[in-house]
Design an enzyme around this catalytic site. Structure first.
Site, PDB file in Angstrom:
ATOM      1  N   CYS A 129       0.847  -1.206   0.000  1.00  0.00           N
ATOM      2  CA  CYS A 129       0.000   0.000   0.000  1.00  0.00           C
ATOM      3  C   CYS A 129       0.883   1.258   0.000  1.00  0.00           C
ATOM      4  CB  CYS A 129      -0.889  -0.032   1.245  1.00  0.00           C
ATOM      5  SG  CYS A 129      -1.790   1.482   1.558  1.00  0.00           S
ATOM      6  N   CYS A 185       0.139   3.849   2.664  1.00  0.00           N
ATOM      7  CA  CYS A 185       0.560   3.408   3.996  1.00  0.00           C
ATOM      8  C   CYS A 185       2.039   3.708   4.209  1.00  0.00           C
ATOM      9  CB  CYS A 185       0.293   1.914   4.172  1.00  0.00           C
ATOM     10  SG  CYS A 185      -1.440   1.441   3.986  1.00  0.00           S
TER      11      CYS A 185
END
Length: 126
Positions: free
Chosen positions: A43, A46
């Site tokens: 991600c 993230c």
């Protein structure tokens, strides 16, 4: 100092947060994409948010809890029946998501990379 916890998967998250709820201290939870053997998350948001959030932990109340939850592989997360999406207390739509447990306060997606918003999340008691 903030007490930090790291868990992987839905079952371990539910078990830990159940134990922490009795502490009477604020619980902040960061949900992020799983990491590979090298420590890299699938991600990208993230990856960008993680250092901002960890730096802002200094603003969190003493003895509060910070739980970093690895939601797992991308395919698991993308499944619309993923328990993180279905749970009424998490009701995740985006990663990363930073929230105060059992509170309406939450930041998700790119907002988790905004230093001012993240610091406000940790500072604000209500």
């Amino acid at each position: 100092m903030v007490v930090q916890h790291n868990v992987k998967g839905y079952e371990d998250f539910i078990k830990l947060v159940g134990e922490l709820e009795g502490s009477g201290q604020p619980i902040h939870v960061l949900f992020s994409g799983g990491k590979d053997e090298s420590g890299n998350s699938w991600c990208p948001y993230c990856v960008k948010a993680e250092p901002v959030i960890h730096d802002a932990l200094a603003k969190a109340p003493e003895k509060s809890h910070f739980v970093h939850v690895d939601v797992g592989e991308r395919s698991y997360w993308k499944d619309l029946n993923c328990p993180f999406r279905k749970d009424l207390n998490t009701h995740l739509v985006f990663l990363p998501t930073l929230l105060r447990w059992k509170s309406p306060q939450r930041l998700d997606g790119e907002r988790c990379s905004n230093k001012d918003l993240v610091e406000m999340m940790f500072e604000d008691e209500d």
